[in-house]
Each structure stands twice: as structure tokens, then as C-alpha cells.
Design a protein around this motif. Structure first.
Motif, mmCIF file in Angstrom:
data_model
loop_
_atom_site.group_PDB
_atom_site.id
_atom_site.type_symbol
_atom_site.label_atom_id
_atom_site.label_comp_id
_atom_site.label_asym_id
_atom_site.label_seq_id
_atom_site.Cartn_x
_atom_site.Cartn_y
_atom_site.Cartn_z
ATOM 1 N N GLU A 297 0.824 -1.207 0.000
ATOM 2 C CA GLU A 297 0.000 0.000 0.000
ATOM 3 C C GLU A 297 0.860 1.261 0.000
ATOM 4 O O GLU A 297 0.481 2.281 -0.597
ATOM 5 C CB GLU A 297 -0.952 -0.016 1.201
ATOM 6 C CG GLU A 297 -2.037 -1.082 1.107
ATOM 7 C CD GLU A 297 -2.998 -1.039 2.266
ATOM 8 O OE1 GLU A 297 -3.112 0.016 2.921
ATOM 9 O OE2 GLU A 297 -3.641 -2.075 2.538
ATOM 10 N N THR A 298 2.010 1.202 0.655
ATOM 11 C CA THR A 298 2.931 2.347 0.613
ATOM 12 C C THR A 298 3.440 2.553 -0.812
ATOM 13 O O THR A 298 3.475 3.684 -1.312
ATOM 14 C CB THR A 298 4.118 2.108 1.563
ATOM 15 O OG1 THR A 298 3.636 1.833 2.881
ATOM 16 C CG2 THR A 298 5.024 3.324 1.608
ATOM 17 N N LEU A 299 3.812 1.456 -1.462
ATOM 18 C CA LEU A 299 4.292 1.562 -2.841
ATOM 19 C C LEU A 299 3.184 2.030 -3.773
ATOM 20 O O LEU A 299 3.449 2.724 -4.764
ATOM 21 C CB LEU A 299 4.855 0.214 -3.299
ATOM 22 C CG LEU A 299 6.086 -0.281 -2.533
ATOM 23 C CD1 LEU A 299 6.502 -1.647 -3.030
ATOM 24 C CD2 LEU A 299 7.236 0.714 -2.643
ATOM 25 N N GLN A 300 1.946 1.675 -3.457
ATOM 26 C CA GLN A 300 0.816 2.189 -4.235
ATOM 27 C C GLN A 300 0.769 3.712 -4.129
ATOM 28 O O GLN A 300 0.582 4.418 -5.132
ATOM 29 C CB GLN A 300 -0.492 1.586 -3.731
ATOM 30 C CG GLN A 300 -1.742 2.083 -4.466
ATOM 31 C CD GLN A 300 -3.015 1.787 -3.706
ATOM 32 O OE1 GLN A 300 -3.191 2.229 -2.575
ATOM 33 N NE2 GLN A 300 -3.905 1.008 -4.314
ATOM 34 N N SER A 301 0.940 4.232 -2.904
ATOM 35 C CA SER A 301 0.947 5.682 -2.717
ATOM 36 C C SER A 301 2.106 6.342 -3.467
ATOM 37 O O SER A 301 1.948 7.413 -4.062
ATOM 38 C CB SER A 301 1.024 6.027 -1.227
ATOM 39 O OG SER A 301 -0.214 5.830 -0.593
ATOM 40 N N VAL A 302 3.279 5.706 -3.425
ATOM 41 C CA VAL A 302 4.434 6.240 -4.143
ATOM 42 C C VAL A 302 4.119 6.352 -5.632
ATOM 43 O O VAL A 302 4.370 7.381 -6.275
ATOM 44 C CB VAL A 302 5.671 5.341 -3.918
ATOM 45 C CG1 VAL A 302 6.822 5.784 -4.820
ATOM 46 C CG2 VAL A 302 6.109 5.382 -2.460
ATOM 47 N N SER A 303 3.552 5.275 -6.187
ATOM 48 C CA SER A 303 3.273 5.238 -7.622
ATOM 49 C C SER A 303 2.203 6.255 -8.011
ATOM 50 O O SER A 303 2.332 6.951 -9.031
ATOM 51 C CB SER A 303 2.845 3.831 -8.029
ATOM 52 O OG SER A 303 2.670 3.730 -9.413
ATOM 53 N N HIS A 304 1.138 6.362 -7.205
ATOM 54 C CA HIS A 304 0.062 7.304 -7.539
ATOM 55 C C HIS A 304 0.507 8.753 -7.354
ATOM 56 O O HIS A 304 0.075 9.633 -8.118
ATOM 57 C CB HIS A 304 -1.178 7.010 -6.686
ATOM 58 C CG HIS A 304 -1.965 5.835 -7.188
ATOM 59 N ND1 HIS A 304 -2.505 5.790 -8.449
ATOM 60 C CD2 HIS A 304 -2.301 4.664 -6.594
ATOM 61 C CE1 HIS A 304 -3.145 4.642 -8.619
ATOM 62 N NE2 HIS A 304 -3.020 3.947 -7.522
ATOM 63 N N LEU A 305 1.369 9.015 -6.383
ATOM 64 C CA LEU A 305 1.926 10.363 -6.243
ATOM 65 C C LEU A 305 2.754 10.712 -7.477
ATOM 66 O O LEU A 305 2.680 11.842 -7.993
ATOM 67 C CB LEU A 305 2.779 10.451 -4.981
ATOM 68 C CG LEU A 305 3.511 11.769 -4.737
ATOM 69 C CD1 LEU A 305 2.551 12.951 -4.731
ATOM 70 C CD2 LEU A 305 4.305 11.708 -3.425
ATOM 71 N N ARG B 32 11.438 4.334 -7.594
ATOM 72 C CA ARG B 32 11.408 3.723 -6.262
ATOM 73 C C ARG B 32 10.367 2.603 -6.223
ATOM 74 O O ARG B 32 10.647 1.500 -5.723
ATOM 75 C CB ARG B 32 11.078 4.778 -5.207
ATOM 76 C CG ARG B 32 10.783 4.203 -3.833
ATOM 77 C CD ARG B 32 10.358 5.275 -2.840
ATOM 78 N NE ARG B 32 9.741 4.698 -1.665
ATOM 79 C CZ ARG B 32 9.203 5.397 -0.669
ATOM 80 N NH1 ARG B 32 9.233 6.717 -0.705
ATOM 81 N NH2 ARG B 32 8.649 4.782 0.362
ATOM 82 N N ALA B 33 9.165 2.866 -6.736
ATOM 83 C CA ALA B 33 8.113 1.853 -6.724
ATOM 84 C C ALA B 33 8.502 0.656 -7.575
ATOM 85 O O ALA B 33 8.314 -0.504 -7.177
ATOM 86 C CB ALA B 33 6.801 2.456 -7.220
ATOM 87 N N LEU B 34 9.054 0.910 -8.761
ATOM 88 C CA LEU B 34 9.438 -0.165 -9.673
ATOM 89 C C LEU B 34 10.519 -1.048 -9.074
ATOM 90 O O LEU B 34 10.405 -2.288 -9.074
ATOM 91 C CB LEU B 34 9.907 0.437 -10.999
ATOM 92 C CG LEU B 34 10.485 -0.536 -12.029
ATOM 93 C CD1 LEU B 34 9.447 -1.577 -12.415
ATOM 94 C CD2 LEU B 34 10.984 0.220 -13.254
#
Length: 433
Positions: free
Chosen positions: A362-370, A389-391
């Protein structure tokens, strides 16, 4: 649970066979990985990623297993010695103040607390003591000697076993997915009156994309709940909402909207606007509107109400509040309101990093959507850094195949292409002296 070892075993084997004979091996893992493997909502690629070893793959990539089930180990310590002998010795002798004997005694038993039986074709099972994996062959290692040149069975020490399971191509993974779903169906047939089992089956079919199979299960569930508990009962509403989810995923958005509106109106009348069931129903309708062309404004309005209610009831840092805040931000970004979307995604990311950790899905989801929102606003450099970072985290944690990793790669590539195109535009502009 097996009392001598304390190991819990999943009662349903994962079948990776193709019908040409089979052998059974046992994959021992942690509670977190076990939950990922056995959760009915997981996609096939995610299940495979949870099973597969890539980092620290001393014998080559694949699923690391042993031939012995839990009841054939004298103790958990014997199993741990088999699976982690060199690593445990390294951590016992480490100069790191965070490691040492106490660390080994505390942390390593967790790594083999659960067991998953796996069926596989004999040709795809590499007993590394007698048969080298492709990676071992490429490195010139004979059976029994790993890629770091260490022996599996050292003289004077208890013998160990390791069998690396491999499946070639996507067909094997898809077959495993079908077998998992078949297991759920078998459970439902064994307990036809069990509503929970029917719900699990319908949800698993929906989340895995088998909508035509999920629809009759959900329709049967609605009829059963309404005849048993009544049309206006909680079970009646829940079963109808699950039917609406399937209709939504099938693209029948109008019919799904009709059902979810009826549920929301009933909850508003019975409980008022701030009851948790009303708020939950409002959030469901917002999700539906966000998928309908031209209804994003209505979705954003409902999401704002839900965020306000959840901030009041649960607090601004509660994960349910953050989840709705994220959905609102995604909708706003789709409406080209990038600035507010960025602010909301920043807030969600801060909470998730603090609560869940920097590499939680879920943190990586936030990173990607930001990163998406920043890309939309034109902040390409910052967007690229976040999407990288997300990738990189998803590749490291899940591998390169799962859908979430592929989406990160697509988004990262999109930003790079945009940067290249904008650079070309700059170069083509006439120079002013």
C-alpha cells in the motif's frame, strides 16, 4: 498444528502438475508469505512470486522445498538446520549488535512456521544433491555444490536436502490458479449451506476475473439470503452488494448502480448518514461512479463525504481513512485536479510509510500514484524518481512478472518517453539571440 514442531500446514496442496505423474514436496515459510500464498484474492503471479526464491537463490531460481512433511521432522530445530544452517551460523557469529544467538533463536523459527504442500511433475523437481539446476550447470557446479561453492552436505554434519521446483512458461502458473479455484469450489460443495464459503468462492472468482462463473454463485447467494433472512436484512444487503461488484467488473454499470443506490437509500433511512454501514455503502457507490464516464465529479463528492466521516469517526491517520483519501486523490487526478491530488497522495504516503513501512504494497501504491499526479502536473524529474522507487521495490519483492510490477514499469517508461519528447521539443525551438 503439528505439536512436536509447532508448524501449521495448509490442507490444500498447490498443484503445479501437467498430468504426467506427480511428486509432492513441502515449502516451509513465514506467516506473512503463507498469507500471501493462501489468500483467495491473490493473483496467480502474486502467488508464484510469494513462493519463488530469487534473492539468495544459492541453488538457482525456483521454489525451495524439501521432501519431508512436518511430522517427519524430529523438531523445528532440525528443519531450521536443514534450511538455514549457513545463514544461522553467520548470524550467530556476526559482529552486528542486532544479530547474535538471541536473534537467531528469536527470528529463525518464524521463517518455517508454516508449510505448503506442492505437487509437481518429476521433471520439474531438481534435488540439488543429485541433479544440478540450470543455474548450477551454467556456473559449472556439480550436484551438491551451490553457486557460492558451498557443499549441501559437509563431512561430519547432519545430512540436508533441498529440492528446487521450476515451472516453464506461464501455463504452469495458470494451471496452479485453476487448481486453487477448484479447491474453493470443492469446499463449497462439501458445505452448501455455508454462506461464508459461498462468499469466498464468489469473491475469489471475481478477483481472478472469472466473472461468468462468479455471477450465478452471487445470484444464488442473493436468493438464499433474501429467502432465509429477508430482503431488508444485513445478509440481503451484503449479498446484493457482492452481486453489484461482479456486475460492475463485467461492465454492467447501470445495473450495479441501481443495486448500490437501493442499498444506500435503505441504510440512510434506517441508520442516518454517519452510520458505518451508510458510509461503507457511500464509498461503494463512489467507486462505481469513478468507473463511469462523466461521473467523476459525483464520485469525488461522495469520496469527500466518506473521508470527512472517517476522519471524524476513525481519525485522519486510520488506514481506512487513508484508503478513501487515496481513492479521492486518484479521481481528482483523473479530473486534472493534479495539485489537490498531489497533496492528498503526500498525506496518504506519510501515514502509510509510518504505519506500514516504506516497502509495504500500500505504501508503494501511494508512491506510484503520487508519481502519476506529479507527472500530470509536469514535474517529470520528481515523478521519475518516485516511480523508479516503486518499480525497483516491486521488482525486488515480487519479481518482474506480477501486474503491479508491470504497471510500475509502464508508468516509469511513460515518464521517460515524455521527458525525451519534451527534450526534442526544446531542441526544435528556434534560438533567440
Amino acid at each position: 498444528m503439528h505439536k512436536p514442531t509447532g508448524i501449521q500446514v495448509w490442507r490444500d496442496a498447490i498443484d503445479l502438475t501437467s498430468g504426467d505423474g506427480q511428486q509432492v514436496f513441502f515449502h516451509y515459510t513465514s506467516e506473512l508469505a503463507f498469507g500471501n500464498i493462501t489468500h483467495p484474492s491473490k493473483e496467480a503471479a502474486e502467488i508464484w512470486a510469494s513462493l519463488r526464491t530469487e534473492g539468495n537463490a544459492w541453488w538457482g531460481k525456483g521454489i525451495y522445498t524439501v521432501p519431508l512433511p512436518r511430522d517427519q521432522w524430529e523438531s523445528r530445530e532440525q528443519l531450521l538446520d536443514n534450511n538455514f544452517r549457513n545463514m544461522m551460523q553467520r548470524d550467530r557469529d556476526s559482529d552486528d549488535p542486532q544479530k547474535g544467538p538471541a536473534y537467531v533463536d528469536r527470528e529463525y523459527p518464524k521463517r518455517a512456521a508454516f508449510c505448503v504442500p506442492i505437487l509437481i511433475d518429476p521433471a520439474n523437481a531438481f534435488d540439488v544433491s543429485i541433479r544440478a539446476t540450470p543455474e548450477m550447470e551454467a556456473a559449472g557446479k556439480e550436484p551438491g555444490r551451490n553457486l557460492a561453492n558451498k557443499l549441501l552436505n559437509e563431512p561430519g554434519k547432519p545430512p540436508r536436502s533441498c529440492v528446487v521446483l521450476r515451472v516453464s512458461g506461464e501455463d504452469g502458473v495458470q494451471h496452479a490458479r485453476a487448481q486453487l479455484l477448484n479447491t474453493l469450489r470443492q469446499r463449497v460443495r462439501l458445505a452448501p449451506a455455508n454462506l461464508d464459503a459461498k462468499w469466498r468462492l464468489a469473491e475469489a472468482l471475481r478477483l481472478r476475473g472469472f466473472y461468468q462463473e462468479a455471477l450465478p454463485v452471487a445470484q444464488e447467494m442473493v436468493a438464499l439470503c433474501e429467502s432465509t433472512y429477508g430482503l431488508e436484512s444485513h445478509y440481503g444487503f451484503v449479498s446484493r452488494h457482492r452481486l453489484a461488484l461482479i456486475l460492475m467488473d463485467m461492465g454492467n454499470l447501470r445495473e450495479a448502480e441501481k443495486i448500490d443506490r437501493e442499498i444506500l437509500d435503505a441504510y440512510l433511512k434506517a441508520f442516518g448518514p454517519e452510520h458505518q454501514l451508510t458510509v461503507f455503502s457511500m464509498a461503494n457507490l463512489a467507486v462505481l461512479f469513478s468507473k463511469m464516464q462523466g461521473r467523476e465529479g459525483e464520485a469525488a463528492e461522495l469520496y469527500r463525504k466518506v473521508v470527512a466521516f472517517r476522519e471524524k469517526q476513525l481519525g485522519p491517520s486510520h488506514l481506512d481513512t487513508v484508503h478513501t483519501m487515496t481513492n479521492l486523490a486518484i479521481t481528482l487526478n483523473d479530473m486534472d485536479n493534479h495539485q489537490e491530488a498531489i497533496e492528498l497522495h503526500h498525506r496518504a504516503l506519510e501515514v502509510r510509510e509510518e504505519t506500514l513501512g516504506p516497502e509495504h504494497p500500500e505504501t508503494l501504491q501511494s508512491v506510484s500514484h503520487l508519481a502519476l499526479a506529479l507527472h500530470g502536473r509536469g514535474d517529470l524529474g520528481e515523478a521519475l524518481t518516485l516511480q523508479r522507487r516503486a518499480l525497483e521495490a516491486r521488482e525486488r519483492l515480487l519479481g518482474s512478472q506480477p501486474p503491479s510490477t508491470c504497471r510500475s514499469l509502464e508508468r516509469f517508461t511513460s515518464i521517460l518517453l515524455d521527458m525525451i519528447n519534451k527534450r526534442v521539443e526544446v531542441l526544435r525551438c528556434p534560438m533567440k539571440w
